[in-house]
Write a protein that holds these residues in place. Structure first.
Motif, PDB file in Angstrom:
ATOM      1  N   ASN A 212      40.176  27.447-107.741  1.00  0.00           N
ATOM      2  CA  ASN A 212      39.118  27.224-108.704  1.00  0.00           C
ATOM      3  C   ASN A 212      38.336  28.488-109.011  1.00  0.00           C
ATOM      4  OD1 ASN A 212      38.079  25.339-110.404  1.00  0.00           O
ATOM      5  ND2 ASN A 212      36.434  24.742-109.047  1.00  0.00           N
TER       6      ASN A 212
ATOM      7  N   VAL B  94      35.324  21.643-116.159  1.00  0.00           N
ATOM      8  CA  VAL B  94      36.001  22.164-117.348  1.00  0.00           C
ATOM      9  C   VAL B  94      35.438  21.501-118.607  1.00  0.00           C
ATOM     10  CG1 VAL B  94      38.222  22.301-118.558  1.00  0.00           C
ATOM     11  CG2 VAL B  94      38.111  22.755-116.097  1.00  0.00           C
TER      12      VAL B  94
ATOM     13  N   HIS C 183      32.032  22.881-119.373  1.00  0.00           N
ATOM     14  CA  HIS C 183      32.216  24.238-119.911  1.00  0.00           C
ATOM     15  C   HIS C 183      32.547  24.164-121.403  1.00  0.00           C
ATOM     16  CE1 HIS C 183      33.516  28.553-119.665  1.00  0.00           C
ATOM     17  NE2 HIS C 183      34.199  28.158-120.723  1.00  0.00           N
TER      18      HIS C 183
ATOM     19  N   LYS D 139      32.236  22.772-110.705  1.00  0.00           N
ATOM     20  CA  LYS D 139      33.346  23.618-110.277  1.00  0.00           C
ATOM     21  C   LYS D 139      33.159  24.079-108.831  1.00  0.00           C
ATOM     22  CE  LYS D 139      34.757  25.321-114.822  1.00  0.00           C
ATOM     23  NZ  LYS D 139      35.069  26.526-115.611  1.00  0.00           N
TER      24      LYS D 139
ATOM     25  N   GLU E 157      38.424  29.660-112.489  1.00  0.00           N
ATOM     26  CA  GLU E 157      37.642  28.732-113.301  1.00  0.00           C
ATOM     27  C   GLU E 157      36.152  29.072-113.220  1.00  0.00           C
ATOM     28  OE1 GLU E 157      37.694  26.403-115.512  1.00  0.00           O
ATOM     29  OE2 GLU E 157      39.854  26.527-115.704  1.00  0.00           O
TER      30      GLU E 157
ATOM     31  N   LYS F 105      35.350  32.131-115.177  1.00  0.00           N
ATOM     32  CA  LYS F 105      35.351  31.855-116.610  1.00  0.00           C
ATOM     33  C   LYS F 105      33.960  31.383-117.071  1.00  0.00           C
ATOM     34  CE  LYS F 105      37.993  28.749-119.365  1.00  0.00           C
ATOM     35  NZ  LYS F 105      39.124  27.816-119.367  1.00  0.00           N
TER      36      LYS F 105
END
Length: 123
Positions: free
Chosen positions: A51, A14, A17, A43, A54, A57
């Protein structure tokens, strides 16, 4: 703080990212590309079912970077195919074809395919 275990690597993903997103805003696209890839790696290491959104994303952001800013439609296509796969696999809908997120991904893929098609015809 633990940055290696299942939770840690997800958290790190995260962070990568978010750092990548900042570099996109600063116009540092190549750097951002590397950082999104780093985010994906983290990730994926911590990937449980939770996840997957995630991962989607980050694939989505990377796809947008390739498509909108790096003019690399082929790479973009690959990213959005990952997004589509993850969204379908994790859809809350009985029929994923009615899932708005799935439909958006399909539309994006179709747009990029048409774009590639035009490129092929004009080159």
């Amino acid at each position: 703080s633990n940055t290696t275990g299942p939770d840690g690597s997800g958290m790190l993903g995260v962070l990568w990212h978010n750092i990548a997103t900042i570099h996109v805003q600063l116009g540092e696209y190549e750097l951002a590309e590397q950082e999104y890839r780093q985010a994906l790696q983290c990730k994926e290491q911590s990937a449980g079912r939770d996840n997957h959104p995630e991962l989607a994303k980050t694939w989505n952001s990377l796809g947008a970077l390739y498509h909108g800013l790096l003019n690399d439609s082929r790479q973009a296509l690959e990213c959005f195919r990952h997004v589509l796969w993850i969204l379908r696999a994790n859809s809350e809908y009985d029929d994923p074809r009615q899932d708005p997120e799935v439909l958006t991904a399909l539309q994006t893929i179709s747009d990029i395919e048409q774009h590639l098609d035009r490129e092929r015809r004009t080159s």
